[in-house]
Write a protein that holds these residues in place. Structure first.
Motif, PDB file in Angstrom:
ATOM      1  N   ARG A  66       0.833  -1.200   0.000  1.00 51.17           N
ATOM      2  CA  ARG A  66       0.000   0.000   0.000  1.00 51.17           C
ATOM      3  C   ARG A  66       0.866   1.248   0.000  1.00 51.17           C
ATOM      4  O   ARG A  66       1.480   1.574   1.011  1.00 51.17           O
ATOM      5  N   PRO A  67       0.965   1.950  -1.126  1.00 50.20           N
ATOM      6  CA  PRO A  67       1.605   3.270  -1.088  1.00 50.20           C
ATOM      7  C   PRO A  67       0.671   4.243  -0.388  1.00 50.20           C
ATOM      8  O   PRO A  67      -0.555   4.134  -0.493  1.00 50.20           O
ATOM      9  N   THR A  68       1.225   5.187   0.344  1.00 53.03           N
ATOM     10  CA  THR A  68       0.398   6.118   1.103  1.00 53.03           C
ATOM     11  C   THR A  68       1.038   7.493   1.138  1.00 53.03           C
ATOM     12  O   THR A  68       2.262   7.631   1.027  1.00 53.03           O
ATOM     13  N   THR A  69       0.200   8.502   1.295  1.00 60.18           N
ATOM     14  CA  THR A  69       0.679   9.862   1.521  1.00 60.18           C
ATOM     15  C   THR A  69       0.386  10.308   2.950  1.00 60.18           C
ATOM     16  O   THR A  69       0.643  11.457   3.305  1.00 60.18           O
ATOM     17  N   ASP A  70      -0.116   9.388   3.763  1.00 62.44           N
ATOM     18  CA  ASP A  70      -0.492   9.701   5.140  1.00 62.44           C
ATOM     19  C   ASP A  70       0.654   9.346   6.087  1.00 62.44           C
ATOM     20  O   ASP A  70       0.904   8.161   6.344  1.00 62.44           O
TER      21      ASP A  70
END
Length: 420
Positions: A66-70
């Motif tokens: 899961r790539p995330t920006t959080d």
């Protein structure tokens, strides 16, 4: 689903680690202080050329990556690995800005008992003198007591099908013995062998030694290439003979320059520490100087060959073959092709290129014409220069078609071309 692992830095280091972790069944999230990789990965595309393919990215995503920006995701894992890039700065020291950004982002969410690992290529002392203070100040926790901290420098060899993540030993140096063992437990899930260093500095210096070993030996054969050409000696035959020695010799081969993501490191200057040893590695500096001269030497050979055939560089049609830094990859990091093209353009040459892995190539922000038909382009060019030997190139056929061929990789049959 909560993740076990957070990888900070989704580039040439972070993506292969994520691939290995997902393959081992580890729930993994990927975070980058630059938001652009998230968009590319979410769309099933690779954010960096020459790393994983789009199909490999899609398999990772379907496997749970899961790539995330959080950044809040960084506080929900048991292990966090910093894989930020460390490019060479203008003063030829490694730029640790991205490592600092990654450490600060993690520190704000760091929980007790987390294992923090540094894989970025860094000078010795970085883990203890640079990363540790950022983590402790930002979290209020103490490394070695409240959380584990270790360095395990990356040993990736892009495109190598023999030595992959699982069978390449991982060197680990922890701040404390408990830190080392925690890191060993994690990496033991990914690789067949874990090698314990005495501490972070020894692990960091291992990477310095490995990288500089490569550059120094390439510099030696690059100097030998110039000498052998002047003496009329076939260096490629010399290397062929020398590598039959079963001890005390490892073959390296010359080329038009040295590229890649692991530049030579001089640990004599640590820009963030007041305890700078001040003893530069003169051999490394000299090796860098020699390797940096190779594009100029290639230009010199080009000009001489054209002149010997009654042509000038100005106005000559020059075809460059292979503009990546490594064969059979799309990665152009620090490839000497760009400097060679720049110098030829300065001398008035008309540049074209061919590379099966690079569909669009720009020099000075301008597109360089790409040859659709390799043989037709070589037959019409005044000079063809092989800069990278991709497996798809039929060099024997190319040598027949090309008006004039300079082989900087020693890949053509003896006598078929002019070799570096």
């Amino acid at each position: 689903m909560p993740a076990d692992l957070a990888i900070i830095g989704l580039g040439h280091l972070g993506l292969p680690l994520a691939q290995a972790a997902v393959a081992a069944g580890i729930q993994t999230v990927g975070y980058d202080t630059d938001p652009r990789p998230f968009a590319e990965l979410s769309a099933g595309r690779t954010p960096v050329e020459g790393s994983l393919s789009a199909s490999e990215i899609r398999r990772m995503l379907s496997g749970g990556f899961r790539p995330t920006t959080d950044p809040a995701e960084l506080g929900r894992v048991r292990t966090a690995v910093i894989c930020a890039p460390t490019p060479l700065g203008a003063d030829r020291t490694l730029d640790l800005a991205a490592v600092g950004d990654a450490a600060r982002a993690l520190a704000a969410r760091l929980r007790p008992h987390t294992t923090v690992l540094l894989e970025s290529a860094v000078p010795p002392g970085t883990t203890e003198n640079f990363v540790r203070p950022l983590l402790e100040e930002g979290s209020g926790l103490r490394a070695g007591r409240d959380f584990h901290l270790a360095c395990s420098p990356s040993r990736l060899d892009p495109g190598n099908r023999t030595h992959v993540y699982s069978n390449t030993p991982k060197v680990i140096g922890g701040l404390t013995p408990a830190c080392t063992e925690s890191a060993a437990t994690f990496y033991g899930r990914l690789t067949d062998k874990v090698v314990r260093a005495r501490g972070p500095r020894e692990a960091e210096m291992t990477k310095v030694l490995e990288t500089n070993f490569r550059h120094v030996n390439i510099a030696l054969v690059n100097e030998m290439a110039v000498l052998c050409h002047d003496l009329g000696v076939d260096l490629w035959d010399v290397i062929r003979c020398a590598e039959t020695k079963p001890f005390g010799f490892q073959p390296f081969r010359p080329g038009p320059g040295v590229g890649g993501h692991c530049p030579p490191v001089d640990p004599g200057f640590l820009p963030y520490s007041s305890r700078t040893p001040g003893h530069p590695l003169r051999m490394v500096s000299l090796a860098q100087e020699i390797n940096d001269r190779m594009p100029s030497y290639v230009i010199q050979r080009c000009a001489t060959l054209l002149n010997e055939h009654g042509k000038s560089v100005r106005g000559a049609r020059v075809l460059l073959l292979g503009v990546t830094y490594k064969p059979d990859l799309a990665d152009q990091e620090a490839s000497p092709a760009r400097e060679i093209a720049n110098r030829l353009m300065d001398m008035g040459a008309q540049i074209g290129y061919h590379d099966p892995h690079v569909l669009d190539w720009r020099v000075r922000e301008l597109p360089v014409p790409r040859a659709d038909s390799l043989y037709e382009a070589a037959s019409s060019a005044d000079l063809t220069v092989l800069l990278q030997h991709h497996r798809t190139y039929d060099l024997q056929g190319l040598a027949v078609k090309a008006q004039l061929l300079l082989d900087t990789r020693g890949a053509t049959p003896a006598g078929a071309a002019h070799r570096l």
